[in-house]
Scaffold this motif. Structure first.
Motif, short mmCIF file in Angstrom:
data_model
loop_
_atom_site.label_atom_id
_atom_site.label_comp_id
_atom_site.label_asym_id
_atom_site.label_seq_id
_atom_site.Cartn_x
_atom_site.Cartn_y
_atom_site.Cartn_z
N PHE A 30 34.06 7.86 54.50
CA PHE A 30 33.25 8.00 55.71
C PHE A 30 34.13 7.74 56.94
CE2 PHE A 30 30.29 6.91 52.34
CZ PHE A 30 29.32 7.89 52.49
N GLY A 31 35.25 8.45 57.02
CA GLY A 31 36.15 8.32 58.16
C GLY A 31 37.38 7.46 57.89
N GLU A 32 37.40 6.72 56.77
CA GLU A 32 38.58 5.94 56.45
C GLU A 32 39.76 6.90 56.28
OE1 GLU A 32 34.93 4.13 54.51
OE2 GLU A 32 35.89 6.08 54.42
N HIS A 33 40.91 6.50 56.76
CA HIS A 33 42.13 7.32 56.70
C HIS A 33 41.92 8.68 57.36
CE1 HIS A 33 44.14 4.43 54.06
NE2 HIS A 33 42.97 4.30 53.47
N GLY A 34 40.93 8.78 58.25
CA GLY A 34 40.66 10.04 58.94
C GLY A 34 40.03 11.10 58.06
N LEU A 35 39.46 10.71 56.92
CA LEU A 35 38.91 11.66 55.97
C LEU A 35 37.42 11.42 55.74
CD1 LEU A 35 41.82 11.42 53.38
CD2 LEU A 35 41.38 13.33 54.93
N THR A 36 36.74 12.48 55.33
CA THR A 36 35.34 12.35 54.94
C THR A 36 35.15 13.02 53.58
OG1 THR A 36 34.76 14.41 56.07
CG2 THR A 36 34.48 12.35 57.32
N LEU A 37 34.03 12.71 52.96
CA LEU A 37 33.63 13.25 51.67
C LEU A 37 34.55 12.78 50.55
CD1 LEU A 37 32.72 16.82 52.92
CD2 LEU A 37 31.21 14.86 52.67
N HIS A 38 34.88 13.65 49.59
CA HIS A 38 35.73 13.28 48.46
C HIS A 38 36.50 14.51 48.01
CE1 HIS A 38 32.04 14.86 46.60
NE2 HIS A 38 32.86 15.32 45.67
N GLY A 39 37.40 14.31 47.06
CA GLY A 39 38.19 15.43 46.55
C GLY A 39 39.41 15.75 47.38
N ASN A 40 39.69 14.92 48.40
CA ASN A 40 40.81 15.20 49.28
C ASN A 40 41.81 14.05 49.36
OD1 ASN A 40 39.30 13.41 50.75
ND2 ASN A 40 38.58 14.92 52.23
N SER A 41 41.63 13.03 48.57
CA SER A 41 42.58 11.91 48.52
C SER A 41 42.23 11.04 47.32
CB SER A 41 42.52 11.07 49.80
OG SER A 41 41.44 10.14 49.73
N LEU A 42 43.03 10.01 47.13
CA LEU A 42 42.73 9.03 46.07
C LEU A 42 42.74 7.62 46.65
CD1 LEU A 42 44.77 10.55 43.11
CD2 LEU A 42 42.29 10.52 43.41
N TYR A 43 42.35 7.49 47.90
CA TYR A 43 42.22 6.15 48.47
C TYR A 43 41.06 5.43 47.79
CZ TYR A 43 45.43 7.66 52.11
OH TYR A 43 46.53 8.11 52.77
N VAL A 155 44.27 -6.39 46.77
CA VAL A 155 43.61 -7.69 46.95
C VAL A 155 43.70 -8.12 48.41
CG1 VAL A 155 43.65 -10.12 46.28
CG2 VAL A 155 44.07 -8.36 44.56
N ALA A 156 44.89 -8.12 48.95
CA ALA A 156 45.09 -8.58 50.33
C ALA A 156 44.71 -7.53 51.37
CB ALA A 156 46.55 -8.99 50.53
N ASP A 157 44.65 -6.26 50.97
CA ASP A 157 44.41 -5.17 51.91
C ASP A 157 43.46 -4.15 51.28
OD1 ASP A 157 44.65 -3.30 54.01
OD2 ASP A 157 46.57 -2.52 53.26
N ALA A 158 42.21 -4.55 51.08
CA ALA A 158 41.24 -3.70 50.40
C ALA A 158 40.98 -2.39 51.14
CB ALA A 158 39.92 -4.45 50.20
N ALA A 159 41.16 -2.36 52.46
CA ALA A 159 40.95 -1.14 53.24
C ALA A 159 42.16 -0.20 53.17
CB ALA A 159 40.64 -1.49 54.69
#
Length: 178
Positions: A30-43, A155-159
């Protein structure tokens, strides 16, 4: 909907003898890493999904497991809860019961993959090819479609905002595991 299902199973008198598993095949961005939806990263936002197991005869209630697991292990878990040895069926993966019984048995590596994306849009990490990732107890390594590595401390950087890939030893170790 889940509540209605559980109430109906209870009304029929079968809830206590029913293995209930709730999970998903992917998360959403939902906007994390400048991306929306799914299928476009593995964050983390795209691969972290819920997994709830309810079976009073073998899965104690109230336990929250923080160890990363993979949905690849869900079929073996269901078979084991039903009293069927997963190895006898040819099903791969490990039963997750060890996580709530402390038996020390291994779980599968948490590996994720996503194929090359079909849309040409800015920021899509798998535009030029497929991606893979590996999650360990504390680290998450991602290889994007351009063969670039990102390493995060889950663990230290969940985002996942601080890429540790500049640490060449850490990156080489995680890349070889991936």
């Amino acid at each position: 909907v889940t509540g209605r299902l559980l109430r109906e199973l209870d009304r029929r008198g079968v809830l206590e003898n029913t293995i209930v598993v709730i999970t998903s095949d992917h998360g959403e961005q939902f906007g994390e890493h400048g991306l929306t939806l799914h299928g476009n990263s593995l964050y983390r936002q795209a691969i972290h999904v819920p997994l709830l197991v309810r079976y009073p005869a073998a899965a104690p209630s109230g336990i929250r497991v923080t160890t990363p697991v993979t949905i690849r292990d869900v079929p073996a878990t269901v078979l084991a809860l039903a009293g069927i040895p997963p190895a006898a069926t040819g099903i791969e993966g490990h039963a997750l019961a060890n996580l709530w019984s402390n038996s020390g048995q291994p779980t599968s590596d948490v590996v994720s993959e996503v194929s090359r994306h079909y849309r040409k849009a800015p920021g899509i990490r798998n535009l030029n090819g497929p991606m893979q990732s590996l999650v360990t107890d504390s680290l998450h390594v991602i290889r994007d479609g351009n063969d670039n590595l990102e390493v995060y401390n889950g663990v230290a950087d969940a985002a996942e905002t601080r890429d540790l890939a500049a640490d060449r030893i850490l990156s080489a170790t995680m890349a070889s595991r991936l």
